[in-house]
Scaffold this motif. Sequence first.
Motif, PDB file in Angstrom:
ATOM      1  N   GLY A 129      32.813  40.628  40.086  1.00 50.67           N
ATOM      2  CA  GLY A 129      33.028  39.354  39.719  1.00 50.67           C
ATOM      3  C   GLY A 129      32.613  38.324  38.643  1.00 50.67           C
ATOM      4  O   GLY A 129      32.680  37.229  38.527  1.00 50.67           O
ATOM      5  N   HIS A 130      31.153  38.953  38.431  1.00 56.78           N
ATOM      6  CA  HIS A 130      30.448  38.135  37.617  1.00 56.78           C
ATOM      7  C   HIS A 130      29.964  38.826  35.894  1.00 56.78           C
ATOM      8  O   HIS A 130      30.469  39.998  35.834  1.00 56.78           O
ATOM      9  N   ALA A 161      34.796  43.533  36.885  1.00 56.64           N
ATOM     10  CA  ALA A 161      35.869  44.218  37.660  1.00 56.64           C
ATOM     11  C   ALA A 161      35.100  45.087  38.392  1.00 56.64           C
ATOM     12  O   ALA A 161      35.905  45.477  39.414  1.00 56.64           O
ATOM     13  N   GLY A 162      33.893  45.399  37.959  1.00 49.96           N
ATOM     14  CA  GLY A 162      33.496  46.531  38.957  1.00 49.96           C
ATOM     15  C   GLY A 162      33.082  46.096  40.413  1.00 49.96           C
ATOM     16  O   GLY A 162      32.649  44.684  40.735  1.00 49.96           O
ATOM     17  N   LEU A 163      33.497  46.822  41.355  1.00 48.41           N
ATOM     18  CA  LEU A 163      33.267  46.718  42.819  1.00 48.41           C
ATOM     19  C   LEU A 163      34.597  45.624  43.388  1.00 48.41           C
ATOM     20  O   LEU A 163      34.430  45.164  44.489  1.00 48.41           O
ATOM     21  N   MET A 164      35.506  45.413  42.413  1.00 48.14           N
ATOM     22  CA  MET A 164      36.475  44.423  42.564  1.00 48.14           C
ATOM     23  C   MET A 164      37.749  45.175  42.960  1.00 48.14           C
ATOM     24  O   MET A 164      37.945  46.324  42.297  1.00 48.14           O
ATOM     25  N   PRO A 165      38.969  44.485  43.640  1.00 46.88           N
ATOM     26  CA  PRO A 165      40.036  45.087  43.639  1.00 46.88           C
ATOM     27  C   PRO A 165      41.016  45.283  42.250  1.00 46.88           C
ATOM     28  O   PRO A 165      40.405  44.405  41.446  1.00 46.88           O
ATOM     29  N   ASP A 166      41.630  45.981  42.039  1.00 45.45           N
ATOM     30  CA  ASP A 166      42.902  46.063  41.037  1.00 45.45           C
ATOM     31  C   ASP A 166      43.234  44.553  40.625  1.00 45.45           C
ATOM     32  O   ASP A 166      43.557  43.814  41.819  1.00 45.45           O
ATOM     33  N   VAL A 214      43.444  43.985  32.261  1.00 48.31           N
ATOM     34  CA  VAL A 214      44.081  44.088  33.636  1.00 48.31           C
ATOM     35  C   VAL A 214      43.381  45.535  34.071  1.00 48.31           C
ATOM     36  O   VAL A 214      43.304  46.673  33.207  1.00 48.31           O
ATOM     37  N   MET A 215      43.109  45.409  35.326  1.00 45.64           N
ATOM     38  CA  MET A 215      42.548  46.839  36.128  1.00 45.64           C
ATOM     39  C   MET A 215      43.416  47.219  36.849  1.00 45.64           C
ATOM     40  O   MET A 215      43.842  46.727  37.825  1.00 45.64           O
ATOM     41  N   ARG A 216      43.770  48.650  36.600  1.00 44.01           N
ATOM     42  CA  ARG A 216      44.825  49.451  37.598  1.00 44.01           C
ATOM     43  C   ARG A 216      43.995  50.656  37.765  1.00 44.01           C
ATOM     44  O   ARG A 216      43.666  51.498  36.869  1.00 44.01           O
TER      45      ARG A 216
END
Length: 384
Positions: A64-65, A276-281, A292-294
């Motif tokens: 998130g950072h 987005a690393g370590l985060m949900p889609d 957008v991460m999918r």
Amino acid sequence: MKYFIKADRFLLEKEVKKGSYLVVEDGHFGSFVDSLPANSKIMDWSGYTIAPGLFDTHIHGIDGHDIMDGRTDVVHGISEALLKLGVTRFLPTTLTSNKEDLNQAIKAVTDAVSTGLAGAQSEGIYLEGPYFTEKHKGAQNKNYFRDPAIDEFLEWQQLSKGTIVKIALAPEREGSMGFIRSVSERGVLVSIGHTDASYNCCTEAVDAGARNFVHLFNGMSGLHHREPGATGAGLIDQRAYSELICDGFHVHPDIACFALKTKQDKLLLITDCMRAGLMPDGDYLLGEFPVVMRNGVARTETGSLAGSTLNLIDGIKNLQQWSGNSLTEIWHLASLSPARSLGKETILGSIKPEKTADYVVVDDNLHVQATAVQGEIKYRKQDL
């Protein structure tokens, strides 16, 4: 403080060591010994492997950072999040942006480092841009692209208190060769990326002092048998290192193995990870761009890959599985080769007497159990 590490095996530069104890004293590695003095302090990691701490030389953010958030708490957050992934050293990496935002990002990193990072340690700032060209811009903002200017760089270097250690550019931009020579002479690693430069132009840039290619195959002119392009230069020129993102999306596994055979220890495993690393889609920002991460893959609204969400240790797992090469060889592409690229190989990157005692404890599946920075355990898996 002095203690002895007991483990099933130790990943060294050229071999796997078994059956001995590793000395750690005052934050540095010592020698291996076969027997212990009376009343020795033992760090018992029986059943596990000890490997060098990982060094990510190209990372924008995680958990998130994002470095471009321009806040000290973000830098601290990245530092701490990296520990559970076995990363002990990193280069906080910027994006192409307006000068005000770049100034703020540089200041935030500098201020955070000056107060002390609790997790992975910064080894300097990496400016990815803003001296790029549009054709292979990726997730870089073309509105801020411009020709390199040494005066502007020196302003940033002053703001960073001399901690900018790496900068990426497109060598076809006007004034690039003089800029490369000037910056390289100041000890900064110049990288070639987000470029449509020809093979000859890239070779000239390496002649001038450039010694790295940004995320090989991505963001650069491709390989052709009559015009090898930037990709060909990155593969062929053994004076320069080449970064590789081994997530299986940025580069096909067989091409990654081809790069490994060609570059050998001049290959650098990186993540190019974004927030987005370590985060949900879901929906995120990379600099000013919506992303957008999918299924763990981050893309811009136009469908371009936008950095990655890769963990460096997963890149090691992937390349080791794809290539069949030894774990110790592949591991050091993410520890020792990055250190060498920055001239820090005498103090970082491998388990060797007098080097800084950054190490990772992993199980047989390369799951991180603990991470130590300068000999101090900074992360330990909760169920241990």
